[in-house]
Write an enzyme that holds these catalytic residues in place. Structure first.
Site, short mmCIF file in Angstrom:
data_model
loop_
_atom_site.label_atom_id
_atom_site.label_comp_id
_atom_site.label_asym_id
_atom_site.label_seq_id
_atom_site.Cartn_x
_atom_site.Cartn_y
_atom_site.Cartn_z
N TYR A 1 119.43 -51.43 -7.64
CA TYR A 1 119.37 -50.95 -6.49
C TYR A 1 117.80 -51.45 -6.67
CZ TYR A 1 123.05 -48.16 -4.86
OH TYR A 1 124.37 -48.17 -4.97
N LYS B 1 115.46 -15.12 -10.92
CA LYS B 1 115.52 -16.35 -9.68
C LYS B 1 116.42 -17.49 -9.65
CE LYS B 1 110.65 -17.48 -9.00
NZ LYS B 1 109.94 -17.54 -7.90
#
Ligand SMILES: *Cc1c(COP(=O)(O)O)cnc(C)c1O
Length: 357
Positions: free
Chosen positions: A254, A35
């Site tokens: 950042y 999956k």
């Protein structure tokens, strides 16, 4: 030239891991859980690579089952989440998709459809409490299914805590399941996710359902895949695109939340959360360059992250950095990011080409 950030997929390692699952399962047959695009590795290539070994595939939904058919694979495909609308039952019958029916709505759809010829499993809720019929409801459910009884292959349950070897929940769920399905000894049983393959004494019955272990990541809390004999299938790599020396007191990236306490040679790597690298992986998360372990510095950006090159003085622009793979297991990176290997592998975005070997 294109950006050389990519996920190398080692299909030989995938087959090794499937064989390990099959050998741990003994007489039990393993269906390959593919999956979520083969846990991010590419469902078509993963499916084909296992075609000679896996007797069945398992996926979450019908779209994924179609992808296996489109890849030319003819084996039965188990739909672990059943079908999402009654119209899908006809496609299941024609295509050899085998839904796990888990609730009264799905039984009604089957009754309404009225056709025989569908193969299906029934899901038993033994304590996970996501999907499935309660054990005491099973006799009624099986009676209701009498007209479709030929298609009933067996019973499935799913474990909540199999990843935790200290928990006794799996033993309780197993006992609950065994008692619940005892009246139908002629039908098949399936209980085992990857973790169950590593639990001493765990019965796996007729079919097990290994997923994450096929991809080389660990299904167990506190262990890495390689510690369990698994081989990493995906290596996520990206080029070093800049290097510089920051001075004591200078910050990187950042938030300026990592500040050098001494002169530090650092590099920028062309991969970030836009590629599925976890933003929650902070300073000290391991990576590797030229086979040497290095560490991240500061905050992960969308398209870049910073690494400390102190441990790899020879490293230079153009060298490839391994974010996870052979040298650094995805389980280690996941632990640093407060998550599990499953999320990292399935989260690699479409921007990252998969390159198969
Ligand atoms: C995903 C899934 C599996 C495979 O689990 P892993 O932990 O990846 O081995 C097995 N059974 C069901 C019902 C699942 O949803």
């Amino acid at each position: 030239m294109s950006r050389p950030t990519l996920a190398r997929i080692n299909l030989e390692a995938l087959r090794h891991n499937f064989r390990l699952a099959q050998s741990r399962a003994g007489q039990t047959r393993a269906m390959a859980v593919v999956k979520a695009d083969g846990y991010g590795h590419g469902i078509a290539d993963v499916g084909r690579a296992l075609a000679d070994e896996a007797g069945k595939y398992a996926v979450a939904c019908i779209e994924e089952a179609r992808a296996l058919r489109d890849a030319g694979l003819r084996q039965p495909v188990v739909l672990l989440q059943g079908v999402h609308e009654p119209g899908d039952l006809a496609e299941c019958r024609h295509q050899g998709f085998v839904p796990v029916l888990h609730g009264p709505e799905q039984l009604q759809w089957l009754a309404g459809d009225g056709q025989s010829g569908l193969s299906f499993w029934l899901k038993v809720n033994t304590g996970m409490n996501r999907l499935g019929f309660r054990p005491e409801a099973l006799p009624g459910v099986v009676a209701e299914l009498e007209p479709f009884r030929k298609g009933l292959l067996g019973f499935v349950t799913h474990f909540a805590c199999a990843d935790d070897l200290d928990s006794t929940m799996t033993e309780r769920q197993t006992r609950c399941f065994a008692d619940a399905v005892a009246p139908w000894p002629e039908l098949a049983r399936s209980v085992g996710n990857s973790a169950a393959h590593f639990r001493p004494g765990q019965p796996l019955y007729e079919w097990s359902r290994p997923g994450i272990m096929l991809y080389g990541a660990s299904p167990l809390i506190g262990r890495t895949g390689p510690e369990l004999g698994l081989r990493p299938v995906m290596t996520l790599e990206a080029p070093l695109i800049a290097e510089r020396t920051v001075r004591a007191g200078e910050s990187i990236g950042y938030g300026a939340n990592w500040v050098a306490d001494r002169e530090t040679r650092m590099g920028m790597v062309a991969v970030g959360y836009g590629d599925g690298y976890p933003r929650h992986a902070g300073t000290d998360t391991p990576a590797a360059i030229n086979g040497r372990r290095i560490r991240l510095l500061g905050r992960v950006s969308m398209d870049m992250l910073a690494v400390d090159l102190s441990a790899a003085p020879e490293a230079n622009v153009g060298d490839r950095v391994e974010l996870w793979g052979e040298t650094v297991s995805v389980d280690e990176v996941a632990a640093c990011a407060g998550t599990i290997g499953y999320e990292l592998l399935t989260g690699v975005t479409a921007r990252v080409p998969r390159v198969y070997r």
